[in-house]
Design a protein around this motif. Structure first.
Motif, PDB file in Angstrom:
ATOM      1  N   TYR A  92       0.614  -1.357   0.128  1.00  0.00           N
ATOM      2  CA  TYR A  92       0.097  -0.076  -0.070  1.00  0.00           C
ATOM      3  C   TYR A  92       0.900   1.367   0.109  1.00  0.00           C
ATOM      4  N   GLY A  93       1.881   1.335   0.820  1.00  0.00           N
ATOM      5  CA  GLY A  93       2.786   2.502   0.707  1.00  0.00           C
ATOM      6  C   GLY A  93       3.561   2.745  -0.094  1.00  0.00           C
ATOM      7  N   LYS A  94       3.953   1.637  -0.812  1.00  0.00           N
ATOM      8  CA  LYS A  94       4.649   1.567  -2.141  1.00  0.00           C
ATOM      9  C   LYS A  94       3.812   2.011  -3.262  1.00  0.00           C
ATOM     10  N   ARG A  95       2.547   1.582  -3.395  1.00  0.00           N
ATOM     11  CA  ARG A  95       1.624   2.229  -4.388  1.00  0.00           C
ATOM     12  C   ARG A  95       1.482   3.645  -4.322  1.00  0.00           C
ATOM     13  N   ARG A  96       1.216   3.991  -3.084  1.00  0.00           N
ATOM     14  CA  ARG A  96       0.966   5.501  -2.719  1.00  0.00           C
ATOM     15  C   ARG A  96       1.975   6.491  -3.066  1.00  0.00           C
ATOM     16  N   GLU A  97       3.285   5.691  -3.009  1.00  0.00           N
ATOM     17  CA  GLU A  97       4.567   6.534  -3.187  1.00  0.00           C
ATOM     18  C   GLU A  97       4.613   6.396  -4.816  1.00  0.00           C
ATOM     19  N   ALA A  98       4.272   5.367  -5.278  1.00  0.00           N
ATOM     20  CA  ALA A  98       4.392   5.546  -6.874  1.00  0.00           C
ATOM     21  C   ALA A  98       3.326   6.284  -7.598  1.00  0.00           C
ATOM     22  N   ALA A  99       2.223   6.573  -6.819  1.00  0.00           N
ATOM     23  CA  ALA A  99       1.428   7.311  -7.394  1.00  0.00           C
ATOM     24  C   ALA A  99       1.703   8.842  -7.230  1.00  0.00           C
ATOM     25  N   ARG A 100       2.212   9.022  -6.028  1.00  0.00           N
ATOM     26  CA  ARG A 100       2.770  10.587  -6.051  1.00  0.00           C
ATOM     27  C   ARG A 100       3.975  10.845  -7.161  1.00  0.00           C
ATOM     28  N   VAL A 101       4.766   9.685  -7.059  1.00  0.00           N
ATOM     29  CA  VAL A 101       5.870  10.175  -8.188  1.00  0.00           C
ATOM     30  C   VAL A 101       5.243  10.235  -9.524  1.00  0.00           C
ATOM     31  N   GLN A 102       4.190   9.451  -9.759  1.00  0.00           N
ATOM     32  CA  GLN A 102       3.506   9.720 -11.157  1.00  0.00           C
ATOM     33  C   GLN A 102       2.605  10.956 -11.039  1.00  0.00           C
ATOM     34  N   MET A 103       2.286  11.525 -10.263  1.00  0.00           N
ATOM     35  CA  MET A 103       1.668  12.834 -10.221  1.00  0.00           C
ATOM     36  C   MET A 103       2.752  13.944 -10.601  1.00  0.00           C
ATOM     37  N   LEU A 104       4.020  14.026  -9.901  1.00  0.00           N
ATOM     38  CA  LEU A 104       4.776  14.977 -10.030  1.00  0.00           C
ATOM     39  C   LEU A 104       5.267  14.774 -11.459  1.00  0.00           C
ATOM     40  N   GLU A 105       5.714  13.661 -12.015  1.00  0.00           N
ATOM     41  CA  GLU A 105       6.031  13.714 -13.223  1.00  0.00           C
ATOM     42  C   GLU A 105       5.019  14.186 -14.214  1.00  0.00           C
ATOM     43  N   ARG A 106       3.848  13.910 -13.913  1.00  0.00           N
ATOM     44  CA  ARG A 106       2.571  14.467 -14.975  1.00  0.00           C
ATOM     45  C   ARG A 106       2.944  16.031 -14.917  1.00  0.00           C
ATOM     46  N   GLU A 107       2.920  16.463 -13.447  1.00  0.00           N
ATOM     47  CA  GLU A 107       3.050  17.929 -13.148  1.00  0.00           C
ATOM     48  C   GLU A 107       4.341  18.539 -14.264  1.00  0.00           C
ATOM     49  N   ILE A 108       5.329  17.706 -13.969  1.00  0.00           N
ATOM     50  CA  ILE A 108       6.398  18.118 -14.824  1.00  0.00           C
ATOM     51  C   ILE A 108       6.134  18.452 -16.268  1.00  0.00           C
ATOM     52  N   GLY A 109       5.599  17.551 -16.870  1.00  0.00           N
ATOM     53  CA  GLY A 109       4.990  17.484 -18.077  1.00  0.00           C
ATOM     54  C   GLY A 109       4.114  18.692 -18.467  1.00  0.00           C
ATOM     55  N   PHE A 110       3.209  19.031 -17.452  1.00  0.00           N
ATOM     56  CA  PHE A 110       2.436  20.199 -17.517  1.00  0.00           C
ATOM     57  C   PHE A 110       3.093  21.500 -17.429  1.00  0.00           C
ATOM     58  N   LEU A 111       4.236  21.543 -16.524  1.00  0.00           N
ATOM     59  CA  LEU A 111       4.814  22.785 -16.591  1.00  0.00           C
ATOM     60  C   LEU A 111       5.917  22.996 -17.728  1.00  0.00           C
ATOM     61  N   GLU A 112       6.279  21.847 -18.274  1.00  0.00           N
ATOM     62  CA  GLU A 112       7.187  22.149 -19.305  1.00  0.00           C
ATOM     63  C   GLU A 112       6.199  22.582 -20.542  1.00  0.00           C
ATOM     64  N   GLY A 113       5.104  22.164 -20.655  1.00  0.00           N
ATOM     65  CA  GLY A 113       3.873  22.677 -21.574  1.00  0.00           C
ATOM     66  C   GLY A 113       3.640  24.090 -21.331  1.00  0.00           C
ATOM     67  N   GLU A 114       3.601  24.461 -20.123  1.00  0.00           N
ATOM     68  CA  GLU A 114       3.169  25.700 -19.597  1.00  0.00           C
ATOM     69  C   GLU A 114       4.082  26.977 -20.183  1.00  0.00           C
ATOM     70  N   ILE A 115       5.536  26.424 -20.026  1.00  0.00           N
ATOM     71  CA  ILE A 115       6.762  27.321 -20.236  1.00  0.00           C
ATOM     72  C   ILE A 115       6.756  27.303 -21.737  1.00  0.00           C
TER      73      ILE A 115
END
Lengths: 377, 249
Positions: free
Chosen positions: B46-69
């Protein structure tokens, strides 16, 4: 991948996000070559000037026995619905001051109310996490209890704000303390879309306010305790179209500018701001002068031309009228004769823009409009 | 004597064949103490999956920010947006804004409502074609000697050499108009008004001037809205969210 690998990736990603946000902020700053006030002053715009009797209180709507938290006008026929700490919704005829409905709510802790576009229903929500719909054609019992015609259940936190989609009696949008906004189908009572949430890109704190564009009902703005406002396309709920930074405190209220391409915000940091939705620019900050702590902004509304921004503050009965072009306060409704005796918690403009209604913790609503002709000697 | 090996061929008698456990040849003291097996270490999925989900969200946010720039690179400067705002405002009439002073058009259908406001017995002070009307004759209504801010005629019933206070019961405090009955509550924010609040309330510290009334108890558990720190307010969401008044209620 092990947990420690994931944690390392998390740290790297966090640093990358912060660096990118910083780069974005720097780039945006470079594009802010002026603001609305400096531009308008350079254009030689004449300041708006109000005389003592230009904007007067024409009606005081008395009937609530508790603080008024929310109000909304109909799109026609000049009726107002208000929600109060006394656990009632009251529908008023704004011209005659008469109450046409007084609805006792199943949950007294109401925070928001809204009229449907056809004026036949009202919606409200609050600490029960439910948005309740009442038909005004239903018959009330002797206690004033009107049966709920629809309950929109699904939020996991309080409902802070609700607004019907313009010209669509079947759809409304709610904002919530669970960090999401939801687009509802009122006829079925089901969620159409959820904006934000735990694993979606959205607000990271309570959402306090929504405003739907009148010119493009697929667009709406939300304001949140995470100090941002976000632009959403209701057809694509997976992520916000744009996030607007700048405020240094909770964004309590958002409202679209009349042209539909800008919107205003009011925040706990004591400022109102004007943003452009297409570019993301922060075009103007409206900050009262003076020393002392910043007083939170509770509610805002624009006049029909956008020249005036009405802003209620969480202090006394202050309600500044801002000249949006020159960035100056031109009037304080709290200093007018017959003003409210306590904080102004909500305000809204009538459909034709001729009258402003304010709701207050003094349990009253007041309607403000022009004082008629004035003889010049 | 060798210690019995674990598992199958343990020497001695324990668990061996017919189970002559009572062999007196093996003294109890030579047997190792029983060691129950430790429970197997289950992975914290459970903890590993939550951590993976958080990483996935951050990496998605990176994509959004690069698009915004990338988007921001092609965006027009703010001055063009300011021009659009200004042009829109100027092009649209507004019933809330005073038009010309001399020929005032009726303010749509709200005019008839507000007309009576001026039909009351009132006193008007006029100064250089600016007029203001008052229900009571102001003390300092004088166009030539008006010393109020902005050179306007006094529009209230209280005037001093420092400021004009628009409220009948106000007083001038440190150059500002303050409507508080208790002058000690005035905070000298000198922009046309004072806020009436004790500083300790604004600083969100415990204060005797907070007046939450916590009598009502709500029986279901709410997630309480944003909390205003106040001496008597608290939100207890175990079973009773006892004070929704924490949110500005």
């Amino acid at each position: 991948m092990s947990v420690s690998d994931l944690k390392e990736r998390h740290a790297v990603a966090t640093e990358t996000v912060n660096n990118l946000r910083d780069r974005l902020r720097q780039r945006r700053l470079q594009l802010l070559d002026t603001d609305v006030a400096r531009y308008s002053a350079a254009q030689g715009r004449t300041p708006v000037s109000f005389g003592a009797t230009d904007l007067v209180c024409c009606r005081t709507l008395q009937g609530h026995t508790g603080k008024v938290y929310s109000l909304d006008w109909t799109s026609e026929r000049n009726r107002i619905v208000s929600a109060s700490q006394d656990g009632r919704l009251i529908v008023w005829n704004a011209l005659t001051s008469q109450k046409t409905h007084a609805i006792k709510l199943p949950c007294a802790w109401v925070m928001t109310c809204a009229f449907s576009p056809n004026g036949q229903s009202v919606a409200c929500g609050g600490l029960d996490s439910v948005c309740s719909i009442f038909s005004l054609s239903s018959t009330a019992d002797k206690d004033g209890t009107v049966p709920v015609s629809r309950m929109l259940s699904g939020h996991k936190g309080y409902v802070s704000c609700c607004q019907y989609v313009p010209n669509e009696d079947a759809h409304l949008i709610t904002s919530s303390g669970d960090q999401t906004c939801i687009l509802w189908d009122v006829t079925t009572g089901l969620k159409t879309s959820v904006f934000g949430g735990e694993f979606q890109s959205g607000h990271t704190a309570d959402v306090l306010s929504v405003s739907i564009s009148g010119s493009n009902p697929n667009s709406f703005i939300s304001g949140s305790c995470d100090s941002t406002a976000r632009l959403w396309d209701s057809r694509a709920a997976s992520r916000a179209v744009r996030t607007f930074h700048g405020h240094e405190g909770d964004v309590n209220t958002v409202k679209f500018f009349p042209d539909g391409n800008r919107f205003g915000t009011g925040s706990d940091d004591g400022t109102c701001r004007l943003y452009d939705i297409r570019t993301g620019h922060q075009l103007q900050v409206y900050q009262p002068h003076g020393d002392g702590e910043n007083v939170p902004v509770t509610s805002i509304a624009f006049s029909v031309s956008g020249r005036l921004l009405f802003a209620g503050y969480a202090s006394n009965n202050t309600c500044y009228v801002w000249d949006t072009l020159l960035g100056e306060v031109v009037l304080d409704l709290g200093l007018q004769q017959d003003s409210h005796k306590n904080r102004i918690s909500c305000l809204g403009l009538s459909a034709d823009g001729s009258a402003l209604c304010t709701g207050s913790w003094d349990s009253n609503l007041k309607i403000w409009a022009f004082g008629g002709h004035r003889r010049v000697i | 004597m060798s210690a019995p090996s674990g598992g199958g061929g343990g020497g001695g008698g324990a668990g061996h064949g017919g189970g002559e456990v009572s062999s007196s040849a093996l003294a109890p003291s030579s047997l190792p103490p029983p060691r129950p097996k430790s429970p197997p270490e289950y992975p914290d999925l459970y903890g590993k999956r939550r951590e993976a989900a958080r990483v996935q969200m951050l990496e998605r946010e990176i994509g959004f920010l690069e698009g915004e720039i990338k988007f921001v690179e092609g965006v027009q400067p703010a001055s063009r947006c300011c021009k659009e705002v200004s042009d829109f405002v100027v092009a649209n009439s507004d019933p809330m804004i005073p038009a010309q002073r001399k020929s005032r058009r009726s303010c749509r259908f709200w005019k008839w409502l507000c007309g009576p406001c001026l039909s009351l017995v009132s006193f008007c002070c006029c100064c250089q074609s600016k007029c203001s009307c008052h229900l009571k004759k102001p003390k300092c209504c004088s166009c030539t000697s008006c010393s109020c801010i902005g050179s306007k005629c006094c529009d209230g019933s209280c005037c001093s050499s420092i400021c004009c206070c628009p409220r009948p019961s106000c007083s001038c405090f440190r150059g500002c108009c303050c409507s508080c009955p208790d002058l000690s509550c005035c905070i000298p924010k000198c922009f046309r008004s004072c806020s009436c609040a004790r500083p300790s309330c604004l600083s969100k510290k415990k204060s005797s001037c907070c007046s939450c009334n916590c009598k009502i108890r709500w029986s279901s558990c709410f997630r309480c809205p944003k909390v205003r720190l106040c001496s008597c307010c608290f939100c207890n969401c175990k079973n009773l969210c006892s004070n929704p008044c924490c949110l500005a209620f």
